[in-house]
Design an enzyme around this catalytic site. Structure first.
Site, PDB file in Angstrom:
ATOM      1  N   HIS A   1       0.844  -1.188   0.000  1.00 16.26           N
ATOM      2  CA  HIS A   1       0.000   0.000   0.000  1.00 16.26           C
ATOM      3  C   HIS A   1       0.885   1.246   0.000  1.00 16.26           C
ATOM      4  O   HIS A   1       2.099   1.166   0.188  1.00 16.26           O
ATOM      5  CB  HIS A   1      -0.849   0.076   1.274  1.00 16.26           C
ATOM      6  CG  HIS A   1      -1.699  -1.108   1.560  1.00 16.26           C
ATOM      7  ND1 HIS A   1      -3.059  -1.115   1.335  1.00 16.26           N
ATOM      8  CD2 HIS A   1      -1.400  -2.322   2.092  1.00 16.26           C
ATOM      9  CE1 HIS A   1      -3.567  -2.280   1.725  1.00 16.26           C
ATOM     10  NE2 HIS A   1      -2.583  -3.030   2.186  1.00 16.26           N
TER      11      HIS A   1
ATOM     12  N   GLU B   1       2.525  -0.898   4.364  1.00 13.21           N
ATOM     13  CA  GLU B   1       2.279   0.470   3.918  1.00 13.21           C
ATOM     14  C   GLU B   1       3.610   1.182   3.676  1.00 13.21           C
ATOM     15  O   GLU B   1       4.495   1.155   4.532  1.00 13.21           O
ATOM     16  CB  GLU B   1       1.480   1.247   4.967  1.00 13.21           C
ATOM     17  CG  GLU B   1       0.083   0.731   5.226  1.00 13.21           C
ATOM     18  CD  GLU B   1      -0.953   1.309   4.269  1.00 13.21           C
ATOM     19  OE1 GLU B   1      -0.559   2.067   3.349  1.00 13.21           O
ATOM     20  OE2 GLU B   1      -2.147   1.020   4.461  1.00 13.21           O
TER      21      GLU B   1
ATOM     22  N   HIS C   1      -2.473  -2.801  -3.427  1.00 19.88           N
ATOM     23  CA  HIS C   1      -3.873  -2.607  -3.043  1.00 19.88           C
ATOM     24  C   HIS C   1      -4.735  -2.442  -4.290  1.00 19.88           C
ATOM     25  O   HIS C   1      -5.881  -2.888  -4.346  1.00 19.88           O
ATOM     26  CB  HIS C   1      -3.982  -1.372  -2.137  1.00 19.88           C
ATOM     27  CG  HIS C   1      -5.182  -1.377  -1.254  1.00 19.88           C
ATOM     28  ND1 HIS C   1      -5.453  -0.360  -0.363  1.00 19.88           N
ATOM     29  CD2 HIS C   1      -6.203  -2.267  -1.109  1.00 19.88           C
ATOM     30  CE1 HIS C   1      -6.576  -0.629   0.276  1.00 19.88           C
ATOM     31  NE2 HIS C   1      -7.052  -1.775  -0.157  1.00 19.88           N
TER      32      HIS C   1
ATOM     33  N   ASP D   1      -3.528   2.446  -4.958  1.00 18.21           N
ATOM     34  CA  ASP D   1      -2.173   2.475  -4.402  1.00 18.21           C
ATOM     35  C   ASP D   1      -1.523   1.090  -4.493  1.00 18.21           C
ATOM     36  O   ASP D   1      -2.235   0.093  -4.555  1.00 18.21           O
ATOM     37  CB  ASP D   1      -2.208   2.955  -2.944  1.00 18.21           C
ATOM     38  CG  ASP D   1      -3.069   2.076  -2.030  1.00 18.21           C
ATOM     39  OD1 ASP D   1      -4.250   1.857  -2.353  1.00 18.21           O
ATOM     40  OD2 ASP D   1      -2.557   1.614  -1.002  1.00 18.21           O
TER      41      ASP D   1
END
Length: 203
Positions: free
Chosen positions: A46, A128, A164, A174
């Site tokens: 992400h 992330e 994602h 993303d």
């Protein structure tokens, strides 16, 4: 001790249960048990920054810990009350934070489907990257991401890596077009991990 056993022991010592020793641990309450017999075979990449495009602050960590000051920035009105988490967060400098035990289900994927299975939170690890869709990521982030993928595949049956955008197409975009999938693919060559179709041609 044989060289292979020494290597395996070194890999195992990277972990303390489901927590990576070289990550900054910051447990999030936004997690739960995975379904029984879940096969954790997917890494989901992400991107996130709060406020969008602003880097270096503690807002992302605050969000994952349910401590974000919703009145601190106008953008936060759009996400007020959101309860989410990811297993890992990699800063622009390549530092890695861990918010959820890899054996627990983090809340990063939302409505999703990949490799013929829905509810990707059930059987994936979320990573992330501090960034914004459309903006390049830093070399230090790729280096940490590669190291993290290596560490994960040593202790989990990881077979797939996706963005994602691939598990929730049309809903999420993303990490975005600026993410260098070819760079990651080159590092993972020979590992047996499968990346999304055509991502090696996206740059």
């Amino acid at each position: 001790m044989t060289r292979q056993k020494m290597k395996r022991k070194a890999e195992e010592t990277q972990w303390r249960g489901g927590w990576l020793r070289w990550a900054h641990a910051c447990p999030s309450p936004n997690c739960e048990a995975r379904p029984a017999l879940a096969c954790i075979d997917l890494i989901v990449v992400h991107s996130i920054s709060l406020p969008p495009g602003e880097y270096g602050g503690d807002a992302v960590a605050a969000l994952f810990l349910n401590r974000l000051d919703w009145d601190a920035h106008p953008y936060y009105a759009q996400i007020r009350g959101l309860r989410v988490s990811s297993h890992f967060f990699i800063t622009r400098a390549g530092k890695v934070w861990q918010f959820v035990d890899i054996h627990q289900r983090a809340w990063h994927a939302g409505v999703s489907s990949y490799r013929g299975r829905a509810r990707c939170n059930d059987d994936s690890v979320g990573i992330e990257l501090e960034g914004l869709e459309g903006q390049p990521f830093e070399a230090a982030q790729y280096a940490t991401l590669q190291r993290l993928c290596d560490a994960l595949r040593r202790v989990l049956p990881i077979r797939y890596v996706a963005g994602h955008e691939h598990i929730a197409p049309g809903r999420k975009a993303d990490p975005g077009a600026a993410f260098d999938w070819m760079r990651l693919s080159g590092h993972l060559a020979g590992s047996g991990l499968m990346l999304p179709p055509l991502t090696q041609h996206t740059r």
